[in-house]
Design a protein around this motif. Structure first.
Motif, short mmCIF file in Angstrom:
data_model
loop_
_atom_site.label_atom_id
_atom_site.label_comp_id
_atom_site.label_asym_id
_atom_site.label_seq_id
_atom_site.Cartn_x
_atom_site.Cartn_y
_atom_site.Cartn_z
N GLU A 173 41.21 -28.83 -46.34
CA GLU A 173 42.25 -29.23 -45.40
C GLU A 173 42.45 -30.74 -45.40
OE1 GLU A 173 41.90 -25.59 -42.12
OE2 GLU A 173 40.77 -27.46 -41.84
N ALA A 212 49.18 -22.05 -45.35
CA ALA A 212 48.13 -21.61 -44.43
C ALA A 212 47.26 -22.79 -44.01
CB ALA A 212 47.28 -20.53 -45.08
N HIS A 213 46.91 -23.65 -44.97
CA HIS A 213 46.12 -24.84 -44.64
C HIS A 213 46.88 -25.75 -43.68
CE1 HIS A 213 42.67 -24.13 -47.08
NE2 HIS A 213 43.28 -24.25 -48.24
N ARG A 249 49.20 -24.98 -41.48
CA ARG A 249 49.22 -24.39 -40.12
C ARG A 249 47.90 -24.67 -39.42
NH1 ARG A 249 51.77 -19.97 -42.70
NH2 ARG A 249 49.82 -18.81 -42.68
N SER A 250 46.80 -24.52 -40.15
CA SER A 250 45.48 -24.76 -39.57
C SER A 250 45.30 -26.24 -39.22
CB SER A 250 44.40 -24.31 -40.55
OG SER A 250 43.11 -24.63 -40.06
N LEU A 283 47.33 -27.23 -36.15
CA LEU A 283 46.73 -26.64 -34.96
C LEU A 283 45.50 -27.43 -34.54
CD1 LEU A 283 46.63 -24.32 -32.88
CD2 LEU A 283 45.23 -23.05 -34.52
N LYS A 284 44.61 -27.73 -35.48
CA LYS A 284 43.37 -28.44 -35.17
C LYS A 284 43.62 -29.87 -34.68
CE LYS A 284 40.42 -25.86 -38.40
NZ LYS A 284 39.61 -25.95 -39.65
N HIS A 290 53.85 -28.04 -35.66
CA HIS A 290 54.08 -27.58 -37.03
C HIS A 290 55.57 -27.36 -37.23
CE1 HIS A 290 53.36 -25.87 -40.92
NE2 HIS A 290 53.84 -24.70 -40.57
#
Length: 228
Positions: free
Chosen positions: A153, A182-183, A185-186, A189-190, A195
């Motif tokens: 990430e 996918a990375h 989005r993560s 979020l973190k 997004h």
């Protein structure tokens, strides 16, 4: 493509002009100070400007302030800043304001002529180009906050901060575009970022996070409020 070069070192300025001309770029002006740069851009309206951060008379941030003024007055013109030093705060501040058509390269990178020409063309085409060393310095400065991110990430975030699309990130990291998404989005979020599907908004969010604050350290150029 038409370009203006602003660099006080005559030998470097001449070398940049020769490299650009050899690759089909029309260098319409070569200047040695910020005032002459503003005048040339106002008169000639090039597609892209290549400007040194430090220029006469004080050799502090005249070039950077001129670059910011050009981006305010002429948002259609790409601006590529060259610097001897790694300054992630300045790079990210200028890019986060409007990522499109902005680049920040270390002068050492100009040695690779092909990469330099590619960066000029990308910036003229309204892409974002930031030297990997500058991105790495920004990531190191925010090191404590990166603990929530996996190593992959962090790699994706670094590529995003350089203005790369999902497809370009996938190619650089040898992963699929679906994995990149996918990375991202993560990551968003973190890090508590919104997004967005818009490329500029994604880059702006990443750069603003790396900058860790919206305040500008630049003093205004004379006549900054004037728009021709």
């Amino acid at each position: 493509m038409r370009a203006v070069i602003a660099e006080d070192m005559v030998l470097l300025r001449d070398g940049l002009a020769r490299a650009l001309s050899a690759h089909g770029v029309d260098v319409v002006a070569e200047v040695g100070d910020a005032g002459a740069l503003i005048e040339a851009v106002t008169r000639l309206r090039p597609d892209v400007v290549i400007v040194d951060v430090r220029m006469p008379p004080s050799f502090t941030d005249e070039g950077a302030r001129a670059a910011r003024l050009i981006r305010e007055r002429f948002p259609e013109i790409g601006v590529l800043i060259l610097s001897h030093t790694v300054d992630p705060g300045l790079a990210f501040m200028l890019a986060a304001e409007r990522p499109a058509g902005f680049g920040y390269l270390l002068k050492d990178s100009v040695i690779d002529v092909a990469a330099f020409i590619d960066a000029v063309r990308q910036v003229a085409g309204h892409a974002t180009v930031i030297d990997p060393a500058v991105v790495s310095a920004g990531l190191a400065r925010r090191g404590g906050a990166l603990g929530a991110l996996s190593e992959r990430e962090r790699d994706v975030l670094a590529e995003l901060a350089r203005g790369r699309s999902n497809a370009a990130i996938a190619q650089a990291l040898f992963i699929s575009a679906r994995t990149v998404d996918a990375h991202l989005r993560s990551i968003f979020l973190k890090l508590g970022l919104e997004h967005s599907a818009d490329a500029n908004n994604r880059v702006r969010a990443a750069l603003a996070w790396l900058l860790d604050g919206p305040d500008s350290a630049l003093t205004p150029m004379p006549g900054a409020g004037h728009r021709p």
